[in-house]
Design an enzyme around this catalytic site. Structure first.
Site, short mmCIF file in Angstrom:
data_model
loop_
_atom_site.label_atom_id
_atom_site.label_comp_id
_atom_site.label_asym_id
_atom_site.label_seq_id
_atom_site.Cartn_x
_atom_site.Cartn_y
_atom_site.Cartn_z
N ALA A 247 12.18 -1.94 7.88
CA ALA A 247 12.50 -1.06 6.78
C ALA A 247 11.83 0.12 5.92
CB ALA A 247 13.37 -1.74 5.50
N GLY A 249 13.83 2.65 7.58
CA GLY A 249 14.06 3.07 8.98
C GLY A 249 13.21 4.67 9.34
N ASP A 269 14.13 -7.02 9.40
CA ASP A 269 13.50 -7.26 8.27
C ASP A 269 13.77 -7.52 7.11
OD1 ASP A 269 11.80 -4.09 6.92
OD2 ASP A 269 12.13 -5.26 5.22
N CYS A 365 -0.96 1.30 8.37
CA CYS A 365 -0.83 2.68 7.08
C CYS A 365 -2.32 1.74 6.78
CB CYS A 365 -0.45 3.07 6.86
SG CYS A 365 0.31 1.72 5.22
C1 LIG Z 1 4.94 -0.28 6.77
S1 LIG Z 1 6.97 -1.48 5.96
C2 LIG Z 1 7.41 -0.61 7.96
C3 LIG Z 1 7.98 0.79 7.72
C4 LIG Z 1 9.41 1.21 8.47
N1 LIG Z 1 8.86 1.49 10.45
C5 LIG Z 1 9.53 2.91 8.86
O1 LIG Z 1 8.82 3.50 9.30
O2 LIG Z 1 10.15 2.94 8.18
C6 LIG Z 1 6.79 -3.01 6.50
C7 LIG Z 1 8.25 -3.75 6.32
O3 LIG Z 1 7.91 -4.93 6.48
C8 LIG Z 1 9.05 -5.31 6.18
N2 LIG Z 1 8.45 -7.58 6.50
C9 LIG Z 1 7.08 -7.82 5.21
N3 LIG Z 1 7.26 -8.51 5.72
C10 LIG Z 1 8.09 -8.94 7.27
C11 LIG Z 1 8.20 -9.94 8.29
N4 LIG Z 1 7.56 -11.09 8.11
N5 LIG Z 1 9.33 -10.08 8.85
C12 LIG Z 1 10.28 -8.54 8.98
N6 LIG Z 1 9.77 -7.60 8.16
C13 LIG Z 1 9.15 -7.52 7.32
C14 LIG Z 1 8.73 -4.83 4.61
O4 LIG Z 1 10.01 -5.46 4.03
C15 LIG Z 1 8.32 -3.93 4.79
O5 LIG Z 1 10.30 -3.33 5.26
#
Ligand SMILES: C[S@@+](CC[C@H](N)C(=O)[O-])C[C@H]1O[C@@H](n2cnc3c(N)ncnc32)[C@H](O)[C@@H]1O
Length: 427
Positions: A247, A249, A269, A365
């Site tokens: 998320a 996305g 997510d 990041c």
């Molecule tokens: C860096 S963001 C991802 C951004 C996404 N890949 C994009 O390009 O739009 C990290 C995401 O990891 C989710 N997250 C945190 N802990 C998690 C877990 N244990 N399993 C899956 N998702 C997780 C967060 O809710 C967040 O949406």
């Protein structure tokens, strides 16, 4: 009065350590474009310059830490303007007007005038971390792990504002056509340097999400570093792909676009509201191959995948040119705490979810050694069935700092600091 509203938003930032989008939307309805641009400049400029501002004020106020918040935020707002080329008398007069109380007005007025008198003398002894307004602990941390030129580029980037970049949705258009369609609605744009889909726009304060081109899914708003990561995973049509932390996305929808909307992408997510955004974005972009799943990546078990993207939750220390508040939110403990979560996600990906011969791309990041290099070293020592494939960043015209496993991107006008590593499971 713009300065008063900037002050109100800064007080909101003080309580929450962020400013909700809805607060700006409210002012968007009542302000002209010009006033809105000034409001954003005052708020984000003050936040971006906070370390610098407080350093200057610490020479002028007896105990800045103990100064009541109302006066302190007025001082900070005024000091931002004085240190950043606003007309000094306007900065002082307009900021002082925010105070209702005569005593506070006098204090703010005297301190800001004192800053005007002393700023040149103080500038001579400004340390480099003050010049670029980053916390001293972070400066020392960067010096410990990176070459000098990387530290410099990091600080310069952190102190600048990242331009808005778009990712062309090649399922609906191409980059050249999108540039011309944007021109048709008075938005000038240019091809960006690194991503083959990237367009840098001259946004001039307009809300690009309100355009029909956005609503009809011609592009996704995404900074260029993020656009590079799916290209490194290099998914093919008809493959089975897992995006473990998907998320909202950005990268999931780019994977689907590279796969020409054919194959399977399971998108995980743990945040239901953010996961809904993955669905909304996929629908807007005309993507049909994404299945969202509300589950933690470290607990997920399924049939094995050809390729996995793990764009991990992280301390986000590389995003300060987009989110200037981030450097005031994080501390060194975050690096260790996030690295523990990331390790669990990586272990599940390697042990249970990736096919032998399959590829895993890990990205963050952030620039912390714990979340990147140390995590990769941990995997290298733990597993004898993985190898680290060297990524060719020259394909994207990117300069990287190699840590023996993956690369830290050197930032530039459109790239923010990012880490990426490619792991192949041998058996
Ligand atoms: C860096 S963001 C991802 C951004 C996404 N890949 C994009 O390009 O739009 C990290 C995401 O990891 C989710 N997250 C945190 N802990 C998690 C877990 N244990 N399993 C899956 N998702 C997780 C967060 O809710 C967040 O949406």
């Amino acid at each position: 009065m713009v300065r008063k509203d900037a002050y109100i938003l800064l007080r909101e930032f003080e309580k929450k350590h962020y400013i909700p989008q809805t607060s700006f939307e409210y002012f968007n309805k009542i302000y002209s474009n010009e006033d809105m641009a000034l409001l954003k400049n005052l708020v984000w400029g003050t936040i971006r310059n906070l370390i610098k501002i407080d350093w200057y004020l610490s020479f002028l106020v007896k105990n800045l830490k103990k100064t009541p918040p109302a006066s302190k935020w007025m001082l900070r707002l005024g000091a931002y303007q004085i240190l950043n080329g606003f007309k000094e008398y306007v900065a002082v007069n307009e900021t002082v007007k925010i105070a209702k109380n005569k005593r506070i007005r006098g204090f703010v007025n005297a301190t800001l005038k004192n800053l005007i008198r002393k700023k040149a003398e103080l500038a001579l002894k400004e340390p480099i971390w003050v010049k670029y307004s980053i916390p001293e602990w972070l400066y020392n941390y960067l010096k410990k792990y990176f070459p000098e030129d990387y530290v410099m580029e990091f600080m310069k980037k952190s102190y600048s504002v990242n331009p808005t970049t778009l990712r062309t949705n090649t399922l609906k258009t191409n980059r050249e056509e999108l540039i011309s369609l944007l021109k048709g609605i008075n938005i000038n744009s240019t091809e960006s340097k690194h991503s083959p889909y990237g367009i840098t726009i001259d946004k001039a304060g307009m809300a690009i999400e309100k355009t029909d081109l956005y609503k009809n899914g011609y592009f996704y708003i995404q900074h260029e570093s993020s656009q590079i990561i799916p290209l490194i995973l290099n998914p093919k049509s008809n493959e089975r792909i897992l995006d473990m932390c998907s998320a909202p996305g950005g990268k999931t929808t780019e994977l689907a676009q590279i796969m020409n909307n054919s194959g399977i992408i399971d998108a995980l997510d743990i945040d239901i509201d953010r996961l809904e955004l993955v669905e909304k974005n996929a629908e807007r972009l005309g993507i049909k191959i994404i299945n969202t799943k509300l589950i933690s990546g470290d607990e997920y078990i399924a049939e094995k995948y050809d390729k996995i993207l793990l764009d991990a939750p992280c301390s986000s220390a590389g995003t300060s040119s987009i989110h200037p508040e981030v450097l005031h939110r994080i501390n060194i403990d975050d690096f260790v705490n996030y690295s523990n979560i990331q390790k669990k996600l990586l272990e599940n990906a390697i042990e249970n979810l990736l096919k032998p011969g399959g590829t895993l791309v890990y990205s963050t990041c952030t620039i912390s050694n714990e979340e990147n290099t140390q995590n990769m070293k941990y995997l290298f020592e733990k597993y004898n069935n993985i190898t680290f494939e060297k990524i060719d960043l020259s394909l994207y015209n990117i300069k990287g700092y190699y840590d023996g496993y993956g690369y830290y991107f050197y930032p530039d006008e459109t790239l923010i600091p990012f880490y990426v590593c490619k792991i192949v499971k041998t058996n």
